[in-house]
Every structure is written in structure tokens, then in C-alpha cells.
Design an enzyme around this catalytic site. Structure first.
Site, PDB file in Angstrom:
ATOM      1  N   GLU A  50       0.815  -1.223   0.000  1.00  7.51           N
ATOM      2  CA  GLU A  50       0.000   0.000   0.000  1.00  7.51           C
ATOM      3  C   GLU A  50       0.846   1.270   0.000  1.00  7.51           C
ATOM      4  OE1 GLU A  50      -2.616  -3.245   1.737  1.00  7.51           O
ATOM      5  OE2 GLU A  50      -0.525  -2.576   2.035  1.00  7.51           O
ATOM      6  N   PHE A 112     -11.886  -7.485  13.420  1.00  6.58           N
ATOM      7  CA  PHE A 112     -10.743  -7.941  12.628  1.00  6.58           C
ATOM      8  C   PHE A 112     -10.345  -6.875  11.600  1.00  6.58           C
ATOM      9  CE2 PHE A 112      -9.218 -10.276   8.790  1.00  6.58           C
ATOM     10  CZ  PHE A 112      -8.005 -10.704   9.322  1.00  6.58           C
ATOM     11  N   GLN A 113      -9.068  -6.548  11.568  1.00  8.46           N
ATOM     12  CA  GLN A 113      -8.491  -5.554  10.668  1.00  8.46           C
ATOM     13  C   GLN A 113      -9.157  -4.184  10.819  1.00  8.46           C
ATOM     14  OE1 GLN A 113      -8.216  -7.171   6.626  1.00  8.46           O
ATOM     15  NE2 GLN A 113      -6.175  -7.964   7.112  1.00  8.46           N
ATOM     16  N   LYS A 162     -17.592  -1.161   5.174  1.00 11.51           N
ATOM     17  CA  LYS A 162     -18.002  -2.228   4.260  1.00 11.51           C
ATOM     18  C   LYS A 162     -19.488  -2.157   3.914  1.00 11.51           C
ATOM     19  CE  LYS A 162     -17.991  -7.273   3.778  1.00 11.51           C
ATOM     20  NZ  LYS A 162     -17.599  -8.576   4.417  1.00 11.51           N
TER      21      LYS A 162
END
Length: 591
Positions: A50, A112-113, A162
Site C-alpha cells: 500500500e 478484525f483488521q 463495508k
């Protein structure tokens, strides 16, 4: 018809004219990547890291003048791109970074993440957004591009959870943006511009101090007109290179810590400094209390917070460089005459004397080790007719490139200035190559810097980006070693790179072209071969290991107090030393 958030994002990017996206996928952005996979308007360049994506977007922006766009996932994807955002923030690069985020219902739950993308990026972005409602997404993208590209440019983050990328809404893209509290000033104060014109007319020893703001405002032609009309010498910062033609008789080259002797002396002894799109950073000012002690200072900048931040300014002008210079030139055209040339003849006589006394120079033995300056000089001479875009990493090679590669036009120079990011050069060159597939793009790198983002060679090969990398290989972190020699009694603490890879074999492993020039007599032929190949190329050039970059203003020193060559004790130590090997490292390091 309603669109999901991913579709709204892509349509918004199309409306902003985005043609290329530098990206790396992850769980929370898979819907966006799925939509990207089903369209052909926007090219997706899959990076291997990234940070590489962010630097490619920077290179794209610097070469085109338009906003670069990067797309990363949440958590480690975001933390990896932070360096590029910080780099873009320091150097005023227009960039829009789109990051994924965990679903809105999980934000703050250590999912998560998950990472606090807004909190992480707040210190190193011009602005950032967390989009919690898909109905706000189109408006947010419009505002992000507006903020990134107006006023003083900079990076903007858009964090998209998301669920926002998957939810649906009516697509309505605004035609304009109005943000309360954000209204950049483009028109300079007319009274202040008049004061500046009068000061220019009276000055006997004026100097134009030009920064990267001239490049991003597209003001190079106006700058050229001002300099030629008034016959004022031009100093450029590292970020301002290319804003004024490097081989023009009025150009004194780069100023600052490794600037030319004449540029720094002219700055110190001037009676009027006309600063345009520059920010008086410490690498230019040196010791602030003794900076330009005889000069009145005019400062033109679109960012009001940059004016009087570091240096007292007598005539501040807040406005866009291009707009202000046009008005200033109009005033001066009515009053400039031959008297100014006569008035400044002693000033130019003094400048030419400084140039003759201490020009940029090096000694190249035809049978000796290759000097890094010679590599840059020959690369410039072999490619200048091709109008190349030149990228650099950070270190000695960067300063030699700034000194010996004379850029004729703006948007040809890609380098990391404020943050000084090793690993910037190669991905930035790839971003420029993506913007201009048919152009010659060169990356001048060091053997230390190039390894910071070497993985992007896979991206270059797969995406057919034929960047030419020229590595000045001295098996040291060269600038660190130089400081250790000058200020730390030659103790090379963690600066010697005794495990440098075989870059020719490395290029071959990636499917690129690897070349090496080990002798002075080989150099031209190898460089010509690299330029002619329509594939990514690494040219490994083993150079004299102990060459130091001069002139040099020591930290805390004044602009007129330059070190011009190695001190006698250092010359004695380095006599006959051309190569360090693992076997004799200990002997050399304790010599």
C-alpha cells in the site's frame, strides 16, 4: 435507479475524470474491487504494497497536476499507506486516498483488521471523511477532490465502511461544492502587489526564491516573464526544480543545504527576496536568526499559515502564484526600463564571480571508480532531448540529481522533499509512467533507498511500466555515511550495506532487464541500451564509495557558511579507498 455504494464511488470517480487507480484489495473493499473488475473506464494498477500505491498516486499527481487516487483496505492496508499520505501532506501533493473500514456496527469494537483510519490520518492529511451513510457518499467524493486540488493542495482521506459500499441509494452527483470555513484566496491584495512592484523596481540585489507552489499553480510561464523582464536571478528549492528552466542564464540552480554556491551566496547577500510558492523550510533558511540579514522579503503563497511561520515577511501576499504573478507582471510592464539592468550590473558581476570561484565540479578518472556525479551528468546529456520525467529516492543521489540534471519544464521532477522518504522514487516513477505511457521516465536511486519498495518491480513488469532505474550503488546509506565522516569521527554505525543484492539478477528474477556498468568506459553504452529497451530496467552502477555531496551547509549553519570539499583529514583517510568488501570492512571502518 438505485446504485450500491461501490457503484456510486466508481461513478463519482468517473465524474472527476479519474482514469487510473493504484490499489491493493482486502476484505472490506472487495465489493469495490468487484465493481472495478466489471468496468473498463478506470485502469486498476495492482500494487504489491500500500505504501507503493500511495507513492504511485503521488507520482501521478506531480507529473499531471491532477489528483492521484489510491485505494486500500482497512487495518494494515491503511497503516501501510500512512507514509505516503504524510509525504504528500509535507509536499502539498493533491491525492485522494480511499480506505476501507469495518462495517459501521463494528466500528470501535476492535473488529478484525479495524484501525482508526480517521485518527491515524488526521495529522497527515488536509482533511478526512468517515462516510457512515451511503446517501452521503457522492457528496463526500466531490468535496474530497475539491479540497485536495484547491488552495494549497494536499492529501484527503475518504474512509468507507463495508456496509456503506454495499448499501444502495439514489445517485446524485453535485455540480459544485461550497464548504463553510474553506474558501481559498486566489486573488492577491492589490495594495500589497503594488508595494511588491515598487520594491522590485528599487532593489539593487534582488533574488527570486521559487518553490513547488509555482509548479502546482501552473505559473512557470508567468515566472519566466517576471525574471526576464526584470533580469532578476532565480533560486529554486528542491521542490521548485523545473519551475524555471535549469539552463536559463538567469537560473542559479538549487539553493539550500546542498544548493549551488552562487545560489546560497546570492540569497544571503540580497537586498530583496521575492519568495513565490515556497515555505522557508529549515533546509533553505539554515540558521534562522542570520537568514538574509540585508533583505526585505516579499512572500507570495496561497496558504496564509505558511507566511511568517518561520521568517519575518515585509510584504505578505496571500493568493495563487499564477494569479498574483500575472497582476505583478502587468504592473511591472508599465514601469520596467533599461535602468534596472544598469542598476543591477554590479550584482550580476558579483554572482558571476561566485559561479567562477566555486562551480559544481568533480574529478572523474577515466580508469578509476565511477563518480556518481558523472553518472547523473551523462544521463542528463543522453536524455535531455527526450524531455524525460525524472524521479529520485532520498539521499546523496537525490542531491546530485538536483545539482546535475537540469530540468527545462515543470512537472518533470518527482522527489520527496519535506518528509525525505526513502522508497519514494521507484513507485512515484511508475505513477508518472502510468499517466504518460509513451514518455521516458527515469528513476535515479541509491542502493539503500531502492530496497525500500523493490517489490513494486513485479507491478512494473505486470503493468508494462517501462521505468528506467539507475542505481548509484556505493553499498552505503550514503548521506548517513557522509554525516558520520564529517561529524561522528568516521564511525559508520549501521550505514554500511554489506548484503546489497545483485540487482542485475534481481531484475531478471522479476522478468525485467538488468544491466551493469562497472567501468567509466561502459557507462554510456549501458545507459543507451537501457533507454532503448521498452521494458522496466535496472542499471546497477557501482560508484566510488566515499564520494561526498558538496556544497553542504552543516545543520544550524548559515547559508554563506558552506563546506565546499572534504576536510584534509578526511581526504587523507580516503586516499586509495575505492571499495569496501565484507572481508576488509572492519579495517576500513576503523581506519
Amino acid at each position: 435507479m438505485k446504485l450500491n455504494g461501490a457503484e456510486i464511488l466508481l461513478e463519482s470517480l468517473r465524474r472527476e475524470g479519474v482514469k487510473t487507480l493504484f490499489a491493493l484489495p482486502g476484505g472490506v473493499v472487495l465489493k469495490i474491487f468487484d465493481m472495478l473488475h466489471q468496468q473498463k473506464d478506470i485502469q486498476v494498477i495492482l500494487t504489491r504494497h500500500e505504501q507503493g500505491a500511495g507513492h504511485m498516486a503521488e507520482g501521478y499527481a506531480k507529473a499531471t497536476g491532477k489528483a492521484g487516487v489510491a485505494l486500500v483496505t482497512s487495518g494494515p492496508g491503511m497503516t501501510n499507506v500512512i507514509t505516503a499520505l504524510a509525504d504528500a501532506y509535507m509536499d502539498s501533493v493533491p491525492l485522494v486516498c480511499i480506505s476501507g473500514q469495518v462495517p459501521t456496527s463494528l466500528i470501535g469494537n476492535d473488529a478484525f483488521q479495524e484501525a482508526d483510519n480517521v485518527g491515524l490520518s488526521r495529522p497527515c492529511t488536509k482533511y478526512n471523511f468517515l462516510v457512515k451513510d451511503v446517501n452521503d457518499l457522492a457528496q463526500t467524493i466531490k468535496e474530497a477532490f475539491y479540497i485536495a486540488t484547491t488552495g494549497r493542495p494536499g492529501p484527503v482521506l475518504v474512509d468507507i465502511p463495508k456496509d456503506v459500499s454495499m448499501n444502495k441509494a439514489d445517485f446524485v452527483y453535485p455540480s459544485s461544492v461550497s464548504i463553510r470555513g474553506y474558501n481559498p484566496t486566489y486573488e492577491g491584495n492589490k495594495w500589497q502587489i503594488k508595494q511588491a512592484a515598487e520594491a522590485i523596481m528599487k532593489a539593487k540585489k534582488p533574488i527570486l526564491y521559487v518553490g513547488g507552489g509555482v509548479v502546482f499553480s501552473g505559473a512557470s510561464q508567468e515566472l519566466l516573464e517576471l525574471a526576464e523582464m526584470t533580469q532578476i536571478p532565480v533560486d529554486m528549492t528542491l521542490m521548485g526544480l523545473g519551475a524555471f528552466p535549469g539552463e536559463h542564464p538567469l537560473s542559479l540552480g538549487m539553493l539550500g543545504m546542498h544548493g549551488t554556491y552562487q545560489a546560497n551566496m546570492a540569497m544571503h547577500y540580497s537586498d530583496l527576496v521575492i519568495a513565490i510558492g515556497a515555505r522557508f523550510d529549515d533546509r533553505v533558511t539554515g540558521k534562522v536568526s542570520e537568514f538574509c540579514p540585508y533583505a526585505k522579503i516579499i512572500h507570495v503563497d496561497i496558504d496564509p499559515t505558511s507566511i511568517r511561520k518561520n521568517i519575518h515577511v515585509d510584504i505578505p501576499i496571500v493568493g495563487d502564484c499564477k494569479t498574483v504573478l500575472r497582476e505583478l507582471n502587468q504592473l511591472l510592464r508599465a514601469t520596467v526600463n533599461g535602468e534596472q539592468k544598469d542598476l543591477r550590473k554590479p550584482w550580476w558581476d558579483q554572482i558571476r564571480e561566485w559561479e567562477r570561484a566555486h562551480p559544481l565540479t568533480y574529478q572523474q578518472d577515466p580508469d578509476g571508480a565511477i563518480k556518481p556525479q558523472h553518472v547523473v551528468k551523462r544521463l542528463y546529456e543522453l536524455t535531455k532531448d527526450r524531455d524525460p520525467i525524472v524521479s529520485t529516492d532520498v539521499g546523496q543521489h537525490q542531491m546530485w540529481a538536483a545539482q546535475y540534471f537540469k530540468l527545462a519544464k515543470p512537472n518533470r521532477w518527482l522527489t520527496s522533499g519535506g518528509l525525505g522518504t526513502m522508497g519514494f522514487g521507484f513507485p512515484a516513477a511508475m505513477g508518472a509512467q502510468a499517466a504518460f505511457p509513451g514518455r521516458l521516465v527515469l528513476c535515479i536511486a541509491g542502493d539503500g533507498s531502492i530496497q525500500m519498495n523493490m517489490q513494486e518491480m513485479a507491478t512494473a513488469v505486470v503493468s508494462k511500466l517501462p521505468v528506467k532505474i539507475i542505481i548509484l550503488n556505493n553499498r552505503f546509506h550514503g548521506m548517513v555515511r557522509q554525516w558520520q565522516d564529517l561529524f561522528y569521527e568516521g564511525r559508520y554505525a549501521s550505514s554500511y550495506l554489506d548484503t546489497t543484492p545483485d540487482f542485475v539478477k534481481l531484475a531478471d528474477a522479476y522478468g525485467a532487464v538488468g544491466l551493469r556498468a562497472s567501468k567509466v568506459s561502459d557507462l554510456d553504452g549501458v545507459l543507451k541500451e537501457a533507454i532503448a529497451v521498452d521494458r522496466p530496467v535496472i542499471v546497477d552502477v557501482p560508484t566510488y564509495q566515499f564520494e561526498n555531496c558538496y556544497p553542504m551547509i552543516p545543520a544550524g549553519g548559515c547559508n554563506h557558511e558552506m563546506i565546499l570539499e572534504d576536510p584534509p583529514e578526511l581526504k587523507k583517510k580516503q586516499t586509495g579507498a575505492h571499495k569496501v568488501t565484507p572481508e576488509d570492512k572492519d579495517t576500513v571502518l576503523t581506519a
